[in-house]
Design an enzyme around this catalytic site. Structure first.
Site, short mmCIF file in Angstrom:
data_model
loop_
_atom_site.label_atom_id
_atom_site.label_comp_id
_atom_site.label_asym_id
_atom_site.label_seq_id
_atom_site.Cartn_x
_atom_site.Cartn_y
_atom_site.Cartn_z
N TYR A 166 -2.70 -1.73 5.70
CA TYR A 166 -3.79 -0.94 5.13
C TYR A 166 -4.17 -1.44 3.75
O TYR A 166 -3.28 -1.74 2.92
CB TYR A 166 -3.36 0.52 5.00
CG TYR A 166 -3.28 1.25 6.31
CD1 TYR A 166 -4.41 1.42 7.12
CD2 TYR A 166 -2.07 1.79 6.75
CE1 TYR A 166 -4.33 2.10 8.32
CE2 TYR A 166 -1.98 2.47 7.95
CZ TYR A 166 -3.11 2.62 8.74
OH TYR A 166 -3.04 3.29 9.91
N LYS A 173 24.38 20.51 -3.68
CA LYS A 173 23.08 21.18 -3.54
C LYS A 173 22.13 20.30 -2.72
O LYS A 173 22.41 19.11 -2.51
CB LYS A 173 22.51 21.46 -4.93
CG LYS A 173 22.20 20.22 -5.73
CD LYS A 173 21.89 20.58 -7.19
CE LYS A 173 21.59 19.34 -7.99
NZ LYS A 173 21.51 19.63 -9.43
C1 PLP Z 1 22.53 18.91 -10.04
C2 PLP Z 1 23.41 19.39 -11.10
C3 PLP Z 1 24.54 18.67 -11.46
C4 PLP Z 1 24.87 17.32 -10.87
O1 PLP Z 1 24.05 16.33 -11.43
P1 PLP Z 1 24.25 14.80 -11.08
O2 PLP Z 1 23.36 14.08 -12.03
O3 PLP Z 1 23.81 14.63 -9.67
O4 PLP Z 1 25.69 14.50 -11.24
C5 PLP Z 1 25.38 19.21 -12.41
N1 PLP Z 1 25.11 20.40 -12.99
C6 PLP Z 1 24.02 21.11 -12.67
C7 PLP Z 1 23.78 22.41 -13.35
C8 PLP Z 1 23.13 20.65 -11.73
O5 PLP Z 1 22.04 21.36 -11.42
#
Ligand code: PLP
Length: 394
Positions: free
Chosen positions: A266, A35
């Site tokens: 800054y 994702k």
């Molecule tokens: C993002 C996600 C994962 C993966 O999580 P990680 O901590 O990156 O391994 C697994 N299951 C769901 C439903 C997610 O949204």
């Protein structure tokens, strides 16, 4: 000449991390979670390193389509399922498996016309209170889904809120034992239901995969694939034998000689106590570097110059950061700077700056830094898998 900043995606490291996770799985299958544009790595680039996965899990339908266009014929799971009824048409067309987490998604399925019934993952809210049916509503949702001609196989899933919790945490801390509680809720709610099960994210995969109930049939590994330890700073990637998959690197574009009392950047947040050289790096928050990364005497965010570890001095600005050159007297304009990832070899040994260390100093997570890599940073794929995929045969 373009600004000297670039990001490298290491497909060999992606493949290594995937193999590393697989070694924990005793035959359970692995969703590579891609994702958010593969956690900022780019779907196509990540795909080059993650082809050995059993399936890909993501949220965005356009990203799912990209995977099919890249030639992936195996399972793809939509982790949040359909956002509106017509998303199901794309699921039918591309053969996507999808999560069902609410009644409306069942209603949409019931009205959906499809020749091929869908594989769905029914999600239980076992305590995180984000997505999923409550334990009370879960069984009737399952019965409803099972009865639909649009549905092929119903699998069961849940998501842990605290799989990264330190085992030594005081048991009265919220979340200290949450994984046990959620596992119990899931096990009891699904006890006599058939179907494959998926529970574990990266933290649960690394820390609890020896438990067959956590491992179940499919794990959903994200962050570990990208060379970040889900439970940093309790453990680092060295502990888990993971490799950085993203390097952000740039160069020094200027050097300043400071006298005692001189300040940097800054807000004059850093004052030199003694004569010192500092380097100016072509990388700032507009490249995705965290603006809150500290550069004070007490807290200096780590950075590598010519592979040698040093620290930020002064505030991060839009296009530049400033670094202490005291440990690298030979550095000058043009010297290579590693903001995170793999640095150049020093005395024949690879230098590394795990993204987790930078994130921790800046009060955030490796997840956020990877995802925030800015569009203006040119990205290049390196590593054997990429060579094999991209090069014409000799
Ligand atoms: C993002 C996600 C994962 C993966 O999580 P990680 O901590 O990156 O391994 C697994 N299951 C769901 C439903 C997610 O949204």
């Amino acid at each position: 000449m373009p600004r000297p900043i670039e990001a490298l995606i290491h497909t060999d490291a992606l493949a290594h991390n995937l193999a590393r996770a697989r070694a924990e799985l005793a035959g359970a299958r692995l969703w590579a979670v891609v994702k958010a544009n593969a956690y900022g790595h780019g779907i196509a680039r990540a795909y080059a390193g993650l082809r050995a996965a059993d399936g890909f899990a993501l949220l965005d339908l356009a990203e799912a389509r990209t995977l099919r266009e890249l030639g992936w014929r195996g399972p793809i799971l939509l982790l949040e399922g359909a956002f509106e009824p017509r998303d199901l048409e794309l699921c039918s067309r591309l053969g996507l498996w999808h999560t069902v987490h609410c009644e409306a998604q069942i209603d949409w399925l019931a009205m959906h016309k499809t020749k091929a019934p869908h594989r769905v993952f029914l999600k239980l809210n076992s305590g995180m209170n984000r997505l999923g049916f409550t334990p009370q509503a879960f069984r009737s949702a399952w019965t409803r889904l099972e009865a639909l001609p649009q549905v092929d196989e119903v699998s069961l899933m849940t998501h842990f809120s605290d799989a990264d919790a330190n085992a030594n945490t005081d048991a009265s801390t919220p979340g200290a034992r949450a994984i046990d509680r959620q596992l119990q809720v899931f096990t009891e709610t699904t006890r006599d239901l058939p179907g494959e099960r998926s529970l574990a994210n990266s933290a649960a995969t690394l820390r609890h995969a020896s438990d067959a109930q956590v491992r179940a049939d499919w794990v959903r590994a994200g962050i570990l694939l990208y060379g970040s330890a889900p439970d940093f700073p309790s453990h680092d990637i060295g502990h888990w034998d993971l490799q950085p998959t993203m390097t952000l690197r740039s160069k020094l574009i200027a050097v300043q000689q400071l006298q005692p009392g001189d300040t940097v950047g800054y807000g004059s947040r850093y004052t030199a106590h003694a004569p010192m050289r500092i380097g100016v790096v072509a990388c700032g928050y507009a490249d995705g570097y965290p603006r809150h990364a500290p550069g004070t005497h007490e807290h200096g965010t780590p950075v590598l110059v010519e592979g040698v570890r040093t620290r930020l001095v002064g505030r991060v600005s839009m296009d530049m950061v400033t670094v202490d050159l005291t440990p690298v007297p030979h550095a000058g304009p043009g010297s290579e700077v590693t903001l995170w990832g793999r640095g150049p070899p020093v005395d024949g040994r690879v230098s590394l700056l795990p993204i987790d260390e930078v994130a921790h100093a800046a009060g955030t997570l490796g997840y956020e830094l990877m995802c925030a890599l800015a569009a203006r940073v040119p990205v290049r794929t390196v590593g054997e898998a990429a060579w094999a995929a991209d090069s014409p045969p000799p």
